[in-house]
Design a protein around this motif. Structure first.
Motif, PDB file in Angstrom:
ATOM      1  N   ASP A  63     -55.793 -37.055 -14.036  1.00  0.00           N
ATOM      2  CA  ASP A  63     -57.056 -37.573 -14.578  1.00  0.00           C
ATOM      3  C   ASP A  63     -57.880 -36.495 -15.265  1.00  0.00           C
ATOM      4  O   ASP A  63     -59.003 -36.756 -15.692  1.00  0.00           O
ATOM      5  N   GLY A  64     -57.337 -35.270 -15.365  1.00  0.00           N
ATOM      6  CA  GLY A  64     -58.043 -34.204 -16.047  1.00  0.00           C
ATOM      7  C   GLY A  64     -58.095 -32.939 -15.220  1.00  0.00           C
ATOM      8  O   GLY A  64     -57.953 -32.960 -13.986  1.00  0.00           O
ATOM      9  N   ILE A  65     -58.296 -31.803 -15.905  1.00  0.00           N
ATOM     10  CA  ILE A  65     -58.457 -30.523 -15.230  1.00  0.00           C
ATOM     11  C   ILE A  65     -59.655 -30.595 -14.291  1.00  0.00           C
ATOM     12  O   ILE A  65     -60.712 -31.120 -14.644  1.00  0.00           O
ATOM     13  N   ASN A  66     -59.476 -30.085 -13.093  1.00  0.00           N
ATOM     14  CA  ASN A  66     -60.493 -30.078 -12.028  1.00  0.00           C
ATOM     15  C   ASN A  66     -60.844 -31.477 -11.526  1.00  0.00           C
ATOM     16  O   ASN A  66     -61.788 -31.630 -10.743  1.00  0.00           O
ATOM     17  N   ARG A  67     -60.077 -32.474 -11.931  1.00  0.00           N
ATOM     18  CA  ARG A  67     -60.220 -33.817 -11.364  1.00  0.00           C
ATOM     19  C   ARG A  67     -58.985 -34.163 -10.532  1.00  0.00           C
ATOM     20  O   ARG A  67     -59.105 -34.619  -9.397  1.00  0.00           O
ATOM     21  N   THR A  68     -57.833 -33.944 -11.106  1.00  0.00           N
ATOM     22  CA  THR A  68     -56.582 -34.034 -10.335  1.00  0.00           C
ATOM     23  C   THR A  68     -56.135 -32.615 -10.022  1.00  0.00           C
ATOM     24  O   THR A  68     -55.806 -31.842 -10.930  1.00  0.00           O
ATOM     25  N   ILE A  69     -56.134 -32.263  -8.742  1.00  0.00           N
ATOM     26  CA  ILE A  69     -55.861 -30.885  -8.312  1.00  0.00           C
ATOM     27  C   ILE A  69     -54.715 -30.887  -7.301  1.00  0.00           C
ATOM     28  O   ILE A  69     -54.770 -31.598  -6.292  1.00  0.00           O
ATOM     29  N   ILE A  70     -53.689 -30.102  -7.595  1.00  0.00           N
ATOM     30  CA  ILE A  70     -52.618 -29.847  -6.628  1.00  0.00           C
ATOM     31  C   ILE A  70     -52.840 -28.442  -6.104  1.00  0.00           C
ATOM     32  O   ILE A  70     -52.870 -27.483  -6.879  1.00  0.00           O
ATOM     33  N   THR A  71     -53.009 -28.304  -4.795  1.00  0.00           N
ATOM     34  CA  THR A  71     -53.410 -26.999  -4.260  1.00  0.00           C
ATOM     35  C   THR A  71     -52.650 -26.672  -2.977  1.00  0.00           C
ATOM     36  O   THR A  71     -52.257 -27.560  -2.213  1.00  0.00           O
ATOM     37  N   SER A  72     -52.428 -25.381  -2.774  1.00  0.00           N
ATOM     38  CA  SER A  72     -51.827 -24.890  -1.534  1.00  0.00           C
ATOM     39  C   SER A  72     -52.418 -23.526  -1.222  1.00  0.00           C
ATOM     40  O   SER A  72     -53.158 -22.956  -2.017  1.00  0.00           O
ATOM     41  N   ASN A  73     -52.066 -23.013  -0.074  1.00  0.00           N
ATOM     42  CA  ASN A  73     -52.518 -21.690   0.357  1.00  0.00           C
ATOM     43  C   ASN A  73     -51.313 -20.891   0.833  1.00  0.00           C
ATOM     44  O   ASN A  73     -51.269 -20.384   1.948  1.00  0.00           O
ATOM     45  N   ASN A  74     -50.300 -20.813  -0.031  1.00  0.00           N
ATOM     46  CA  ASN A  74     -49.015 -20.223   0.331  1.00  0.00           C
ATOM     47  C   ASN A  74     -48.796 -18.882  -0.346  1.00  0.00           C
ATOM     48  O   ASN A  74     -48.931 -18.789  -1.570  1.00  0.00           O
ATOM     49  N   LEU A  75     -48.434 -17.887   0.430  1.00  0.00           N
ATOM     50  CA  LEU A  75     -47.936 -16.645  -0.154  1.00  0.00           C
ATOM     51  C   LEU A  75     -46.480 -16.835  -0.533  1.00  0.00           C
ATOM     52  O   LEU A  75     -45.705 -17.436   0.211  1.00  0.00           O
ATOM     53  N   PHE A  76     -46.118 -16.357  -1.699  1.00  0.00           N
ATOM     54  CA  PHE A  76     -44.776 -16.556  -2.240  1.00  0.00           C
ATOM     55  C   PHE A  76     -43.820 -15.549  -1.618  1.00  0.00           C
ATOM     56  O   PHE A  76     -44.011 -14.341  -1.710  1.00  0.00           O
ATOM     57  N   ASN A  77     -42.758 -16.057  -0.961  1.00  0.00           N
ATOM     58  CA  ASN A  77     -41.753 -15.175  -0.359  1.00  0.00           C
ATOM     59  C   ASN A  77     -40.438 -15.940  -0.258  1.00  0.00           C
ATOM     60  O   ASN A  77     -40.274 -17.004  -0.863  1.00  0.00           O
ATOM     61  N   THR A  78     -39.507 -15.423   0.534  1.00  0.00           N
ATOM     62  CA  THR A  78     -38.172 -16.027   0.605  1.00  0.00           C
ATOM     63  C   THR A  78     -38.174 -17.378   1.298  1.00  0.00           C
ATOM     64  O   THR A  78     -37.242 -18.175   1.131  1.00  0.00           O
ATOM     65  N   THR A  79     -39.185 -17.679   2.079  1.00  0.00           N
ATOM     66  CA  THR A  79     -39.228 -18.942   2.817  1.00  0.00           C
ATOM     67  C   THR A  79     -40.308 -19.885   2.309  1.00  0.00           C
ATOM     68  O   THR A  79     -40.377 -21.030   2.744  1.00  0.00           O
ATOM     69  N   SER A  80     -41.150 -19.442   1.405  1.00  0.00           N
ATOM     70  CA  SER A  80     -42.260 -20.262   0.939  1.00  0.00           C
ATOM     71  C   SER A  80     -42.382 -20.170  -0.579  1.00  0.00           C
ATOM     72  O   SER A  80     -42.348 -19.073  -1.141  1.00  0.00           O
ATOM     73  N   THR A  81     -42.497 -21.326  -1.215  1.00  0.00           N
ATOM     74  CA  THR A  81     -42.685 -21.341  -2.654  1.00  0.00           C
ATOM     75  C   THR A  81     -44.177 -21.339  -2.964  1.00  0.00           C
ATOM     76  O   THR A  81     -45.020 -21.259  -2.079  1.00  0.00           O
ATOM     77  N   GLY A  82     -44.494 -21.454  -4.227  1.00  0.00           N
ATOM     78  CA  GLY A  82     -45.879 -21.600  -4.613  1.00  0.00           C
ATOM     79  C   GLY A  82     -46.322 -23.044  -4.459  1.00  0.00           C
ATOM     80  O   GLY A  82     -45.761 -23.822  -3.682  1.00  0.00           O
ATOM     81  N   THR A  83     -47.324 -23.439  -5.232  1.00  0.00           N
ATOM     82  CA  THR A  83     -47.860 -24.793  -5.125  1.00  0.00           C
ATOM     83  C   THR A  83     -46.943 -25.822  -5.768  1.00  0.00           C
ATOM     84  O   THR A  83     -46.669 -26.874  -5.191  1.00  0.00           O
ATOM     85  N   LEU A  84     -46.451 -25.540  -6.967  1.00  0.00           N
ATOM     86  CA  LEU A  84     -45.569 -26.466  -7.673  1.00  0.00           C
ATOM     87  C   LEU A  84     -44.329 -25.714  -8.135  1.00  0.00           C
ATOM     88  O   LEU A  84     -44.429 -24.686  -8.798  1.00  0.00           O
ATOM     89  N   LYS A  85     -43.166 -26.255  -7.791  1.00  0.00           N
ATOM     90  CA  LYS A  85     -41.892 -25.645  -8.185  1.00  0.00           C
ATOM     91  C   LYS A  85     -41.097 -26.666  -8.997  1.00  0.00           C
ATOM     92  O   LYS A  85     -40.831 -27.776  -8.528  1.00  0.00           O
ATOM     93  N   ILE A  86     -40.729 -26.280 -10.208  1.00  0.00           N
ATOM     94  CA  ILE A  86     -39.995 -27.162 -11.109  1.00  0.00           C
ATOM     95  C   ILE A  86     -38.564 -26.652 -11.268  1.00  0.00           C
ATOM     96  O   ILE A  86     -38.351 -25.522 -11.704  1.00  0.00           O
ATOM     97  N   LEU A  87     -37.598 -27.502 -10.940  1.00  0.00           N
ATOM     98  CA  LEU A  87     -36.189 -27.190 -11.134  1.00  0.00           C
ATOM     99  C   LEU A  87     -35.527 -28.140 -12.132  1.00  0.00           C
ATOM    100  O   LEU A  87     -34.541 -27.785 -12.763  1.00  0.00           O
ATOM    101  N   GLY A  88     -36.053 -29.353 -12.263  1.00  0.00           N
ATOM    102  CA  GLY A  88     -35.454 -30.349 -13.142  1.00  0.00           C
ATOM    103  C   GLY A  88     -35.788 -30.115 -14.599  1.00  0.00           C
ATOM    104  O   GLY A  88     -36.883 -29.660 -14.944  1.00  0.00           O
ATOM    105  N   THR A  89     -34.857 -30.451 -15.477  1.00  0.00           N
ATOM    106  CA  THR A  89     -35.071 -30.299 -16.917  1.00  0.00           C
ATOM    107  C   THR A  89     -35.975 -31.412 -17.443  1.00  0.00           C
ATOM    108  O   THR A  89     -36.102 -32.479 -16.845  1.00  0.00           O
TER     109      THR A  89
END
Length: 287
Positions: free
Chosen positions: A75-101
C-alpha cells in the motif's frame, strides 16, 4: 562494460494469473506474508500477485527458488512494512530473502532493526533472484542493508538507508532514480557500496543512474563530519559506475586505498559521468 547494460522492461501494472491477499487483521486470505508465499504454485510460468495491505508485518520471509514470478504489491512506503530484528549469519537470514526468478515488489518498506556489532550485519534484503525488480520500495538496515548476491537485478524509484557497505554483493544491479541515504554507524567514514567481482568473466557490476547520494542529518562523529565514499574495490575486479546523479557535500569520492586495490590497480573499475552537486568536486581518493 556490457556487464552493466542489462535492462528489464518495466511494467507498472503486472498482469497476474493468481491473486492472493494478506491483511494483519485476518480480513483477507492470509494474515502473514510467508503463508501467502507458501500457498503459491511452484514453477508457475505466470505471475502470482500477493497484495499486502497496510501494516507492520514482523516476520522474516523467504521466496524459495521454486516460487518463480511472484509479485508483492503493498500500500506504499511506510504503509506496508516487512520488518525483523535479525543479525545476518549462517543460521539467520535478513528480513526478506529472494531465491525465485522473476520476482517483483512495489510500494513497500523492507526493514531490519538489528544494531550489529563489529563484523555483524543487519540485512533487510538478501536477493538471489534473477531478473528481479523493486519499484517504489524502501530498504532500511545498517551494514549490508541491501545484499545483492547475484544475477540480474533492477531497482527503481526506491530508497536505500544504511551505514557502511550497505549496498553489497556480486549481482549485475542497476539502480535508477534511487535515493541513497547514510545513517549513523559510529564509524568515522562510510562506504556506500561494495561490488564483489573476483575474476574478469564474472557477470557482476553496480550501475547507478539519476540517483541521489545524501547524508540527510549531516552526521558527525566526535565533532567531525563524516566522509562518505561512493564505493571501494573489495575484490580485484570490482566494477561500479555512477552517472547523472546528485552527490551532496558529504561525498568525497571513492575509497581506493585498500590492499585489494593496491594489488590490482588496473583491473578494478570505477567511473563517474555527468554527476552534479558539491560532492562532484570533493575528491579524496586515498584517505
Amino acid at each position: 562494460m556490457t556487464v552493466l547494460m542489462w535492462v528489464i522492461p518495466y511494467r507498472p501494472h503486472p498482469r497476474c494469473d493468481t491473486y492472493l491477499y494478506v491483511a494483519l487483521d485476518g480480513s483477507e486470505d492470509y494474515e502473514s506474508i510467508a503463508a501467502a508465499v507458501n500457498a503459491t504454485t511452484p514453477f508457475n510460468p505466470l505471475r502470482t500477485c500477493i497484495f499486502i495491505k497496510k501494516g507492520q508485518y514482523e516476520e522474516s520471509v523467504t521466496v524459495p527458488s521454486e516460487k518463480i514470478n511472484v509479485v508483492f504489491l503493498g500500500d506504499g512506503i511506510n504503509r506496508t512494512i516487512i520488518t525483523s530484528n535479525n543479525l545476518f549469519n549462517t543460521t539467520s537470514t535478513g528480513t526478506l530473502k529472494i531465491l525465485g526468478t522473476g520476482f517483483l515488489a512495489m510500494d513497500l518498506t523492507i526493514r531490519n532493526t538489528a544494531r550489529p556489532g563489529e563484523g555483524e550485519e543487519a540485512v533487510a534484503l538478501e536477493n538471489w533472484g534473477d531478473e528481479s525488480i523493486f519499484y517504489r520500495c524502501s530498504f532500511t538496515g545498517n551494514s549490508r542493508t541491501l545484499y545483492a548476491v547475484g544475477f540480474k537485478q533492477f531497482y527503481r524509484a526506491s530508497e536505500i538507508h544504511g551505514s557502511t557497505y550497505f549496498i553489497y554483493g556480486g549481482a549485475q544491479a542497476v539502480f535508477q532514480n534511487c535515493v541513497i541515504k547514510t545513517v549513523q554507524s559510529g564509524e568515522k567514514d562510510i562506504v556506500v557500496s561494495g561490488n564483489v567481482r573476483s575474476y574478469p568473466s564474472q557477470q557482476s557490476g553496480f550501475f547507478f543512474q539519476m540517483c541521489k547520494f545524501v547524508n540527510p542529518l549531516a552526521l558527525f562523529t566526535s565533532g567531525t563530519a563524516l566522509s562518505v565514499y561512493l564505493g571501494a574495490p573489495i575484490t580485484p575486479y570490482s566494477t561500479e559506475i555512477v552517472m547523472q546523479s546528485y552527490l551532496d557535500s558529504s561525498v568525497i569520492g571513492w575509497k581506493l586505498y585498500s590492499p585489494t586495490f593496491s594489488q590490482c590497480p588496473n583491473t578494478a573499475f570505477f567511473a563517474e559521468f555527468k554527476n552534479n552537486g558539491v560532492g562532484t568536486t570533493n575528491r579524496n581518493l586515498s584517505s
